[in-house]
Design a protein around this motif. Structure first.
Motif, PDB file in Angstrom:
ATOM      1  N   TYR A   1      57.755  34.440  45.509  1.00 20.54           N
ATOM      2  CA  TYR A   1      58.098  33.245  44.771  1.00 20.54           C
ATOM      3  C   TYR A   1      59.449  33.424  44.091  1.00 20.54           C
ATOM      4  O   TYR A   1      59.848  34.525  43.735  1.00 20.54           O
TER       5      TYR A   1
ATOM      6  N   PRO B   1      45.901  26.989  44.827  1.00 18.09           N
ATOM      7  CA  PRO B   1      45.740  27.422  43.432  1.00 18.09           C
ATOM      8  C   PRO B   1      45.453  26.221  42.531  1.00 18.09           C
ATOM      9  O   PRO B   1      46.013  25.139  42.721  1.00 18.09           O
ATOM     10  N   LYS B   2      44.598  26.400  41.550  1.00 16.18           N
ATOM     11  CA  LYS B   2      44.221  25.308  40.659  1.00 16.18           C
ATOM     12  C   LYS B   2      45.429  24.740  39.930  1.00 16.18           C
ATOM     13  O   LYS B   2      45.462  23.539  39.592  1.00 16.18           O
ATOM     14  N   SER B   3      46.439  25.582  39.694  1.00 11.64           N
ATOM     15  CA  SER B   3      47.612  25.102  38.972  1.00 11.64           C
ATOM     16  C   SER B   3      48.361  24.034  39.769  1.00 11.64           C
ATOM     17  O   SER B   3      49.032  23.176  39.192  1.00 11.64           O
TER      18      SER B   3
ATOM     19  N   SER C   1      48.290  20.144  38.281  1.00 11.47           N
ATOM     20  CA  SER C   1      49.599  19.908  37.667  1.00 11.47           C
ATOM     21  C   SER C   1      50.184  18.586  38.143  1.00 11.47           C
ATOM     22  O   SER C   1      49.581  17.861  38.935  1.00 11.47           O
TER      23      SER C   1
ATOM     24  N   GLN D   1      54.831  24.636  38.550  1.00 10.76           N
ATOM     25  CA  GLN D   1      55.570  23.925  37.533  1.00 10.76           C
ATOM     26  C   GLN D   1      55.594  22.439  37.878  1.00 10.76           C
ATOM     27  O   GLN D   1      55.523  22.079  39.060  1.00 10.76           O
TER      28      GLN D   1
ATOM     29  N   GLN E   1      45.888  32.105  44.541  1.00 12.19           N
ATOM     30  CA  GLN E   1      44.844  31.481  43.723  1.00 12.19           C
ATOM     31  C   GLN E   1      44.734  32.159  42.360  1.00 12.19           C
ATOM     32  O   GLN E   1      44.490  31.501  41.343  1.00 12.19           O
ATOM     33  N   ASP E   2      44.937  33.456  42.331  1.00 11.52           N
ATOM     34  CA  ASP E   2      44.785  34.213  41.085  1.00 11.52           C
ATOM     35  C   ASP E   2      46.040  34.209  40.211  1.00 11.52           C
ATOM     36  O   ASP E   2      45.938  34.313  38.984  1.00 11.52           O
ATOM     37  N   HIS E   3      47.223  34.103  40.840  1.00  9.56           N
ATOM     38  CA  HIS E   3      48.447  34.351  40.077  1.00  9.56           C
ATOM     39  C   HIS E   3      49.481  33.221  40.058  1.00  9.56           C
ATOM     40  O   HIS E   3      50.292  33.163  39.140  1.00  9.56           O
ATOM     41  N   PHE E   4      49.472  32.341  41.067  1.00  9.51           N
ATOM     42  CA  PHE E   4      50.562  31.375  41.131  1.00  9.51           C
ATOM     43  C   PHE E   4      50.412  30.289  40.070  1.00  9.51           C
ATOM     44  O   PHE E   4      49.358  29.673  39.943  1.00  9.51           O
ATOM     45  N   GLN E   5      51.503  30.055  39.339  1.00 10.18           N
ATOM     46  CA  GLN E   5      51.524  29.019  38.315  1.00 10.18           C
ATOM     47  C   GLN E   5      52.550  27.955  38.706  1.00 10.18           C
ATOM     48  O   GLN E   5      53.752  28.174  38.629  1.00 10.18           O
TER      49      GLN E   5
ATOM     50  N   SER F   1      55.570  39.021  42.422  1.00 11.31           N
ATOM     51  CA  SER F   1      54.571  38.591  41.440  1.00 11.31           C
ATOM     52  C   SER F   1      53.292  39.416  41.526  1.00 11.31           C
ATOM     53  O   SER F   1      52.217  38.909  41.791  1.00 11.31           O
TER      54      SER F   1
END
Length: 334
Positions: free
Chosen positions: A121, A142-144, A148, A67, A61-65, A12
């Motif tokens: 990931y 991470p904020k996601s 979520s 689910q 923190q910058d890239h992980f999304q 990623s």
């Protein structure tokens, strides 16, 4: 892992080029020498990180999304994460594998579940086991993940046993480094002084615990807070609780057929530590290697008494209780 799940591991965007900006930022952060000359710690968002883990945490923190169906197994280092990973993986994949061919028999539990701060990931293609591990403090996730509907299991452990286990683990890591340089390692007296000041990997420990404890009170439906000592005393109850939390409770047929006991036995300290992969396997690292057996030292409650004086133990207990005051949580109460 690709051979186990037919899914592809991706970095990623986690390439040397993309990580350079994090290395530059990390070089400007406050630092401490930590427990070894090869383990410089950097202060970031009120916690101490080793540079390798900090790069991964910043990247996540910058890239992980995250689910909605993802599950994160979070904890401070050396609080029982190997056991938690083995149990969780076995619970969730019990319809994928039977006891004889489960990957747990041929791979270290840490190799069955990717670590968030390692930057690797699963891709969305192919069968996906929705489990991730992480030592990252709650406020640094991470904020996601925080925003979520994904779930988090947090496992904590008596701080004295946690400290002793960490000290042995890092000491062994230093002893197997391959840099060719002479590497120093602090005495247990120096290490506990640093630990009591909050200077340790992912520390301070009390803030790490408090972050997840407070979040579990605010969001009990998606954050399960567990204690290692309770898992040792009531393993079957905790395994059932994990399965229910994951959304895959054991059926009456499974319970009557001994499935819970089968998983508990497979994932026990005695069973895991005696598997050939965990007796002779190694994890190759940048500065050396870590024998898989290092993850299976003792796993006992109260082992700290063999290494720390009562004075050391009381000092750490008093600091922890002072920091936890008013939170509703205490390590001194079962």
């Amino acid at each position: 892992m690709e051979s186990l799940f037919n899914s592809k591991l991706i970095a990623s965007k986690n390439t040397p080029e993309s990580l350079h900006k994090y290395e530059v930022k990390i070089s400007t952060l406050p630092k401490e020498n930590g427990w070894s000359s090869m383990m410089t710690l950097r202060s970031y968002q009120h916690f101490w990180f080793h540079s390798f883990f900090l790069k991964g945490a910043m990247h996540a923190q910058d890239h992980f999304q995250a689910q909605p169906g993802d599950i994160f197994l979070c904890n401070f280092m050396k609080t029982g994460c190997t056991w938690l990973k083995a149990l969780s993986f076995s619970i969730i994949t019990r319809t994928h594998f039977d006891d004889s061919n489960t990957p747990i028999r041929n791979a270290l539990p840490h190799d069955c579940i990717p670590m968030l701060e390692f930057g690797e990931y699963y891709s969305p293609t192919g069968p996906k086991i929705p489990l991730y591990g992480s030592h990252i403090p709650y406020t640094c996730l991470p904020k996601s993940i925080i925003h979520s509907r994904c779930k988090i299991v947090y496992l904590c452990r008596d701080p004295k046993d946690t400290f002793v286990s960490m000290w042995h683990y890092f000491k062994r890591m230093v002893e197997t480094n391959k840099t060719g340089k002479e590497v120093s390692f602090v005495s247990i007296e120096e290490a506990i002084d640093l630990f009591c000041r909050g200077v340790s990997s992912f520390g301070p420990y009390w803030d790490h615990v408090l972050g997840y404890w407070k979040a579990s009170l605010e969001h009990p439906e998606r954050i399960l807070f567990l204690r290692y000592e309770a898992m040792k005393e009531e393993t079957e109850s905790c395994v059932k609780k994990l399965a229910e939390f994951f959304g895959c409770p054991f059926s009456l047929e499974e319970e009557r057929g001994g499935k819970i006991e089968e998983i508990i036995e497979l994932c026990s300290f005695e069973s895991l530590s005696n598997l050939e992969v965990n007796k002779s396997g190694k994890q190759v690292k940048k500065d050396g290697y870590m024998e898989n057996s290092a993850y299976f030292r003792k796993g006992k409650v109260g082992d700290w008494r063999n290494y720390l004086s009562d004075e050391m133990g009381n000092r750490l207990d008093n600091i922890m209780e002072d920091k936890l005051t008013g939170s509703g949580f205490s390590f001194l109460n079962k």
